[in-house]
Design a protein around this motif. Structure first.
Motif, PDB file in Angstrom:
ATOM      1  N   ALA A  52      44.314  22.695  76.225  1.00  0.00           N
ATOM      2  CA  ALA A  52      45.028  21.737  77.061  1.00  0.00           C
ATOM      3  C   ALA A  52      46.318  21.274  76.391  1.00  0.00           C
ATOM      4  O   ALA A  52      47.365  21.151  77.042  1.00  0.00           O
ATOM      5  N   LEU A  53      46.274  21.030  75.062  1.00  0.00           N
ATOM      6  CA  LEU A  53      47.473  20.591  74.348  1.00  0.00           C
ATOM      7  C   LEU A  53      48.522  21.700  74.318  1.00  0.00           C
ATOM      8  O   LEU A  53      49.721  21.449  74.509  1.00  0.00           O
ATOM      9  N   LEU A  54      48.104  22.953  74.114  1.00  0.00           N
ATOM     10  CA  LEU A  54      49.040  24.073  74.108  1.00  0.00           C
ATOM     11  C   LEU A  54      49.645  24.275  75.493  1.00  0.00           C
ATOM     12  O   LEU A  54      50.831  24.616  75.630  1.00  0.00           O
ATOM     13  N   ALA A  55      48.836  24.084  76.553  1.00  0.00           N
ATOM     14  CA  ALA A  55      49.354  24.223  77.915  1.00  0.00           C
ATOM     15  C   ALA A  55      50.386  23.141  78.200  1.00  0.00           C
ATOM     16  O   ALA A  55      51.384  23.377  78.897  1.00  0.00           O
ATOM     17  N   GLU A  56      50.136  21.904  77.668  1.00  0.00           N
ATOM     18  CA  GLU A  56      51.134  20.851  77.850  1.00  0.00           C
ATOM     19  C   GLU A  56      52.453  21.236  77.188  1.00  0.00           C
ATOM     20  O   GLU A  56      53.531  20.877  77.680  1.00  0.00           O
ATOM     21  N   ARG A  57      52.400  21.936  76.073  1.00  0.00           N
ATOM     22  CA  ARG A  57      53.610  22.389  75.379  1.00  0.00           C
ATOM     23  C   ARG A  57      54.120  23.725  75.929  1.00  0.00           C
ATOM     24  O   ARG A  57      55.042  24.312  75.384  1.00  0.00           O
ATOM     25  N   GLN A  58      53.471  24.214  77.039  1.00  0.00           N
ATOM     26  CA  GLN A  58      53.835  25.463  77.711  1.00  0.00           C
ATOM     27  C   GLN A  58      53.718  26.673  76.772  1.00  0.00           C
ATOM     28  O   GLN A  58      54.451  27.656  76.880  1.00  0.00           O
ATOM     29  N   ASP A  59      52.767  26.567  75.876  1.00  0.00           N
ATOM     30  CA  ASP A  59      52.444  27.712  75.037  1.00  0.00           C
ATOM     31  C   ASP A  59      51.309  28.447  75.723  1.00  0.00           C
ATOM     32  O   ASP A  59      50.139  28.342  75.368  1.00  0.00           O
TER      33      ASP A  59
END
Length: 953
Positions: free
Chosen positions: A843-850
């Motif tokens: 979820a954190l990586l998706a927020e950073r668009q990774d």
């Protein structure tokens, strides 16, 4: 004219008469070693003369003094007659008695001393016929005389003779010398020569025989299991044995000179003392209860053996008749009057000439008490009219008023040990007996009143006058130091206090100074039942039931309901049933019968009996019946908890102001809590605490439970208001902390995270150290939800982490770091947590668009738990993130690795569409249409996820 003539005649008569005579009250008393006559004169210098002659002693008083004899009197033991003479008093003493007289202020005291013991030898006898010098007279100490006469210590009279010139002229020389000598130094009168015939007719009692030796020596012989005392007396000598206090009295109906010196050092009979009376012999043996003596014949002699109790082969039964009591005995001996060592009153003793006859139980009449004996019969006389005589094969006690002696309830009660003597009389005779006792108290010296006051207090307690009985025995405590250590007096004081409702004074029942007998056990059970401890009271009541059934009516009325209800409450239904059957149909036991029927599950019978009590006049019993009716109907299912609480409210006002009302209030509060009305219970308990400020320890647990229930059941805003209104009621332990934490989370769910965080902080302050990490995690979560990421990190850093809290604290720390703009630190924390943190990492990586990193994290999670039902959804999300990143190679690898494992179904179909080759021509349009339809359905499916997320907060 006629009235004036009468007045004139009366006036002339009065003026012609001399001055009215001054009356001098006369008081009589018996004391150790002497009898006493006290005249209260008007002035200390009134002259008097004492003339001793063959026809008795004449006490002449100065002119104008007239002695006033009491109307009802008992003469001292050394005085045969006492009557008024024209100039004073005329008295006749027993042979050998000596007269001693002296002044004490305005009182004239005459002591009639006991006859001197017989001389041991002929030489001593001869020397006794000569007058002893004045210095050899064994005068009693002044302090002892003052204690006996209730008078101050007599002052030493002047050496010169008193001013009574007429005494010198009229009295003979010996009398003149006796009147002039100081009392303390005066020699006793010389033994008189054999009196003339006129004096012999006055002295009706024969003199005691004068043995030539010191007496027959007493000895012990082997007996059955112990040494026995051999009494070498003729076969026609009767014997009686009875106990008074810690002394056993052995009464022989003939005078015998007995020598107790050979018994010195004997472990049982070493303290035996013998006293020879003109008509009897008394042996006194100090022997504490419950030890007793068993007497049997050995030839013509009596053989007395110590044992645990008296032999009771045949009981001498009392048969009350109108004005007398008949006591039938085999081979009765002679009646013997003796003085009671406890009260000073006469004891009429009837001896027997055959063993095995005793009165095992006590009986009471207005004028006397039939005492328990170990052999023979004995009656403590309280009135001058009582007399004991032998008629054939029976003793007859006569001179009694009408009244019935109520015996004890049988042999079972007779075998029980007692400490008090509670007379079981009708009210009329009991009141008459009490008046006689009070007269005896008034006439006794202060240090001789203790046994009299104790007996009067027992009579008051038997009449139901508990307050008066306690006051009477407290007077004994103040007058006599012996009363404060007397077990009988201590038990009487505590029992009277219990019956008077003074529980602090009744705590003396629990002390170890009382002996462990049946009567003490009974009253200790009554104390426990009054305090509400039925489990402790029931065994005592069950074991002493016969003793309780034999108590006077006023005590049975109070104690029987207490005992029956205590036994029912403790589950002793068989003992309670036995009590109710033995007590008969008594109205005060209706409530106990109802409770017994309830315990035996006879619901209809119990409800009917409770209804009878409710319609009765006993307010306390009515209140208890109302309460038990509600409880029984609740148990039967005819009432719910709310209905039972409402029914008990009617009983709340039936009895006010003690533990009964408090118990009802607590029960109503508990029923309201069961019915879900926590606020109603809390309000009632608040009122109860204000009504009973001294019962806070008993009310506080119920208040805490009600507040905890209210914080759980009431809406969050109402619960917060209840807590803030009375924060001190919340338990200062984990229960209170858990309630606050749960309330804080409910407030956060209502979008009130700030209020929730404040309550969570209070919860953290209440918990013990072992539970602080878990509560710190919950507080950090609430602070993070309120937007206070820094406060969340401070909370986490302020408490040490445990192994159970590593993952949730790490996730919270990562979220806080991300919120504070430190994503790298957040990612490092999440990667360090391993597999459980992969969803948060994705979820954190998706927020950073990774997208690639998020896809890899989800695929790693699915690979780590392939059997988890959520794994296909994680693969689908990974495919979606890869598609968003436009990574065709990743999509192709995902399709190859997972599509076959997913099988068939909506998720497999969606993964297949996401991982398919891109559209390159018109032939791919149908596939594009299916993909568009699939993605159009995503919003509806995502709404379900959002609803689940909100519900999980």
């Amino acid at each position: 004219m006629r009235g004036a003539a009468i007045l004139a005649i009366c006036g002339s008569v009065l003026l012609g008469q001399p001055a009215l005579a001054e009356r001098a009250a006369v008081r009589l008393g018996d004391h150790p070693g002497h009898g006493r006559i006290v005249l209260d004169l008007a002035a200390p210098d009134i002259p008097y003369w004492v003339e001793e002659g063959g026809d008795g002693v004449l006490l002449r008083l100065g002119a104008g003094v007239e002695p006033e004899l009491p109307g009802t009197r008992r003469l001292p033991r050394n005085l045969l007659t006492l009557e008024r003479a024209p100039e004073g008093l005329r008295l006749t003493t027993r042979p050998g008695a000596r007269l001693r007289h002296y002044r004490l202020g305005n009182r004239l005291v005459l002591d009639i001393l006991d006859a001197a013991p017989a001389a041991p030898s002929a030489t001593a006898t001869a020397s006794a016929t000569t007058p002893a010098p004045a210095s050899a007279t064994p005068a009693a100490p002044a302090a002892q005389r003052a204690a006996e006469a209730r008078l101050p210590t007599p002052p030493r009279p002047p050496a010169t003779p008193p001013r009574n010139s007429r005494a010198a002229e009229a009295a003979p020389a010996p009398a003149q010398a006796a009147a002039a000598a100081p009392p303390a130094a005066a020699a006793p009168p010389a033994p008189a020569t054999p009196p003339p015939a006129s004096a012999a007719r006055l002295n009706t009692a024969p003199a005691a025989p004068e043995p030539a030796t010191a007496g027959l020596p007493l000895r012990t012989v082997p007996g059955e299991g112990a040494r026995a005392l051999l009494l070498p007396v003729p076969a026609e000598t009767g014997l009686a044995i009875l106990r008074r206090g810690d002394t056993l009295l052995l009464v022989l109906d003939q005078p015998h000179a007995l020598d107790t010196a050979p018994l010195r050092g004997d472990p049982v009979f070493g303290g035996l003392r013998a006293e020879t009376l003109p008509e009897a012999t008394i042996l006194r043996l100090p022997l504490a209860a419950p030890a007793g003596l068993q007497a049997r014949r050995q030839g013509p002699n009596w053989l007395v053996t110590p044992g645990p109790g008296p032999g009771r082969e045949r009981s001498i039964l009392a048969e009350p008749e109108e004005g007398r009591v008949v006591l039938r005995a085999a081979a009765p001996g002679r009646p013997v009057p003796i003085a009671d060592p406890e009260t000073g009153l006469p004891i009429l003793v009837g001896t027997v000439r055959e063993a095995g006859q005793a009165m095992p139980t006590a009986r009471s009449l207005a004028q006397l008490d039939l005492l328990p004996t170990q052999l023979g019969v004995a009656a403590l006389a309280r009135a001058d009219t009582a007399a004991l005589r032998r008629v054939g094969d029976r003793f007859v006690l006569s001179g009694l008023a009408a009244g019935t002696a109520s015996p004890d309830p049988g042999a079972e009660a007779a075998a029980m040990s007692r400490l008090m003597e509670l007379p079981n009389l009708e009210p009329g005779p009991a009141q008459e007996r009490l008046r006689a006792q009070q007269s005896s108290i008034a006439a006794a010296p202060p240090l001789a009143r203790m046994p009299l006051r104790r007996a009067a207090a027992e009579g008051m307690l038997a009449l139901g006058l508990a307050q008066e009985a306690q006051a009477m025995i407290r007077l004994a405590f103040q007058e006599d130091p012996r009363a404060s250590t007397d077990p009988r007096s201590l038990l009487l004081h505590a029992a009277a206090a219990l019956m008077a409702g003074r529980l602090p004074d009744a705590q003396g029942l629990a002390t170890a100074s009382l002996p462990g007998n049946d009567e003490v056990t009974l009253w200790r059970a009554a104390l426990a039942a009054t305090a509400g401890d039925a489990a402790a009271a029931s065994p005592g009541f069950a074991s002493t039931l016969p003793l309780l059934l034999g108590y006077p009516e006023s005590l049975r009325t109070r104690l029987l309901p207490l005992a029956a209800e205590a036994m029912v409450e403790a589950g002793e239904t068989s003992a309670a049933r036995r009590l109710l059957q033995a007590a008969g149909d008594r109205p005060e036991l209706t409530l106990a019968r109802a409770r017994l029927a309830e315990a035996e599950e006879q619901t209809d019978t119990a409800l009917s009996l409770y209804a009878t009590v409710i319609n009765g006049r006993d307010r306390l019993a009515r209140a208890r019946a109302l309460r038990r009716t509600a409880e029984l109907r609740l148990k039967a299912g005819t009432l719910d908890a709310a209905g039972a609480a409402a029914a008990l409210e009617a009983a709340l006002f039936a009895w006010r102001g003690d533990s009964e009302e408090l118990g009802t209030r607590l029960r109503i509060a508990a029923l309201r809590g069961t019915a879900g009305d926590a606020r109603g219970a809390l309000d009632l308990l608040k009122e109860t605490a204000e009504t009973y400020p001294d019962r806070q320890e008993q009310i506080r647990p119920a208040q805490e439970a009600a507040l905890l229930q209210a914080l759980t059941q009431e809406p969050p805003t109402v619960a917060v208001a209840l807590y803030e209104a009375q924060p001190t009621l919340l338990p200062r332990d984990e229960r209170g902390a858990e309630a606050l934490a749960a309330l804080a989370e409910r407030l956060a769910a209502m979008d009130l995270p700030d209020r929730g965080a404040a309550l969570a902080q209070q919860a953290l302050d209440r918990v013990p150290a072992a539970r602080r990490p878990a509560f710190a995690t919950r507080l950090a979560s609430l602070r993070l939800a309120a937007g206070d990421a820094k406060g969340a990190l401070e909370t986490l850093d302020g408490t040490p982490a445990t192994s159970e809290e590593t993952l949730p604290r790490g996730l919270l720390a990562a979220r806080a770091k991300s919120a504070l703009g430190a994503p790298a630190e957040a990612l490092a924390i999440l990667r360090g947590l391993g597999t459980p943190a992969l969803p948060a990492l994705a979820a954190l990586l998706a927020e950073r668009q990774d997208w690639a990193g998020a896809s890899d994290a989800l695929l790693a999670l699915a690979a780590a738990q392939p059997e988890d039902p959520a794994s296909p959804q994680e693969v689908l999300r990974a495919a979606a993130f890869a598609a968003l990143g436009g990574d065709a190679a990743r999509l192709s690898a995902l399709r190859a690795a997972w599509l076959e494992k997913l099988g068939t179904g909506p998720i497999a179909e969606a993964v297949a569409l996401l991982t398919a080759d891109p559209v390159r021509g018109l032939s791919d349009l149908p596939r594009l249409q299916r993909e568009l339809n699939l993605f159009r359905g995503f919003p509806n499916k995502l709404d379900a996820f959002r609803t689940a997320a909100v519900s999980s907060r």
